[in-house]
Design an enzyme around this catalytic site. Structure first.
Site, short mmCIF file in Angstrom:
data_model
loop_
_atom_site.label_atom_id
_atom_site.label_comp_id
_atom_site.label_asym_id
_atom_site.label_seq_id
_atom_site.Cartn_x
_atom_site.Cartn_y
_atom_site.Cartn_z
N HIS A 1 -5.94 2.94 -8.04
CA HIS A 1 -6.16 2.27 -9.32
C HIS A 1 -7.57 2.55 -9.85
O HIS A 1 -7.74 2.94 -11.01
CB HIS A 1 -5.95 0.76 -9.20
N ASN B 1 -6.68 -4.11 -9.83
CA ASN B 1 -7.55 -5.29 -9.69
C ASN B 1 -6.94 -6.53 -10.35
O ASN B 1 -7.30 -7.66 -10.01
CB ASN B 1 -8.95 -5.02 -10.24
N HIS B 2 -6.00 -6.35 -11.27
CA HIS B 2 -5.36 -7.52 -11.91
C HIS B 2 -4.21 -8.08 -11.09
O HIS B 2 -3.70 -9.16 -11.43
CB HIS B 2 -4.90 -7.18 -13.33
N HIS C 1 -7.50 2.27 -14.70
CA HIS C 1 -8.58 1.26 -14.67
C HIS C 1 -9.52 1.29 -15.88
O HIS C 1 -10.16 0.29 -16.16
CB HIS C 1 -9.38 1.45 -13.36
#
EC number: 3.1.3.16
Length: 314
Positions: free
Chosen positions: A167, A117-118, A241
């Site tokens: 992830h 997500n980053h 995560h």
């Protein structure tokens, strides 16, 4: 100066010295071309080492490789899967992602880079990577090159057809692996839908689904993972995560979901250990635990700051 390429880049970045803007442009182009050839669920053969979040902790990434038996090389034939979140929060996001990209170019079939997500324009503008690139290069150009690479990172990897690596987690919109395979991935991480959920969701002690406190993705329970694994003939979902103090954690009584966390002493203050998950041909996971490097990111950054301060008075 002779021709510069992956061998020269690797020698430089191993010492935590960032590459020039023109080298970064070339590197990002090479990586993009490789990633374009990969499917949304990239098949990987055992033996393989699965690694969780790194978050810009460069010296701990070097320690991860030491723990796992060394950097990939012509002698070290192990495959590596990285589960995303290479950047943000740590001091050396740029060098961390650069090292992984250089290794991808040198050993394209041995390094699989999954999107977290980053790996997103929006998130990196808040949590540090954007500012880091701006500080180190004086412009946002290299950040833009890296974001273009993010858009092509694969969404998942599958080990010997049996262990799915993502992830975050599962999605109410995805029942079959084929539904991941047809997603359009060459874009910024969406705010909702299957792609979003793969990078944002978390397992929780519930039955089915619940709203995620993160504001994106879902919480999914034991019934969801059990059905998903059964339908898709999987034995395990490996994901990252979430910080786990002990480095890894199995979820649910079936132990069919596992979190792998690879950033020790997260944010230089959490005091946690980290792990990598090694999977041999028997597909039995074996976890190797490691701790943060004593003279790691913090001391290197402090020394650099001292150097800058002393230069100022010269």
């Amino acid at each position: 100066m002779g021709e510069r390429g992956p061998d020269q880049w690797l020698e430089q970045i191993k010492n935590c010295i960032s590459l020039s803007e023109s080298d970064m442009k070339q590197l990002c182009e090479l990586v993009k071309e490789l990633l374009m050839e990969e499917s949304n669920i990239q098949p990987v053969q055992s033996p393989v080492t699965v690694c969780g979040d790194i978050h810009g902790q460069f010296h701990d990434l070097l320690e991860l490789f030491r723990t796992a038996g060394g950097l990939p090389s012509d002698d070290n034939q192990t495959n590596f899967i990285f589960l995303g979140d290479y950047v943000d929060r740590g001091y050396f996001s740029l060098e961390t992602f650069t090292l992984l990209m250089v290794l991808k170019v040198k050993y394209p079939h041995r390094i699989t880079l999954v999107r977290g997500n980053h790996e997103s324009r929006q998130i990196t503008q808040v949590y540090g990577f954007y500012e880091e690139c701006l500080t180190k290069y004086g412009s946002t150009t290299v950040w833009k090159y890296c974001c273009q690479v993010f858009d092509f990172l694969t969404l998942a990897a599958i080990i010997d057809g049996k262990i799915l690596c993502v992830h975050g987690g599962l999605s109410p919109e995805i029942r079959m692996l084929d539904q991941i395979r047809v997603l359009s991935r060459a874009q910024e991480v969406p705010h909702e839908g299957g792609f979003c959920d793969l990078v944002w969701s978390d397992p929780d002690n519930i039955d089915t689904w619940a709203v995620s406190p993160r504001g994106a993705g879902w919480l999914f329970g034991s019934k969801v993972s059990r059905e998903f694994n059964h339908i898709n003939n999987l034995q395990l979902i490996a994901r990252a995560h979430q910080l786990v103090m002990e480095g890894f954690r199995y979820h649910f009584k079936e132990k069919d979901v596992v979190t792998v966390w690879s950033a020790p002493n997260y944010c230089y203050r959490c005091g946690n250990v980290a792990s990598v998950m090694q999977v041999d041909e028997d597909l039995e996971p074996n976890f190797k635990i490691f701790s943060a490097v004593q003279d790691g990111d913090l001391s290197v950054k402090n020394n650099a700051n001292k150097q800058q301060r002393s230069d100022y008075f010269l």
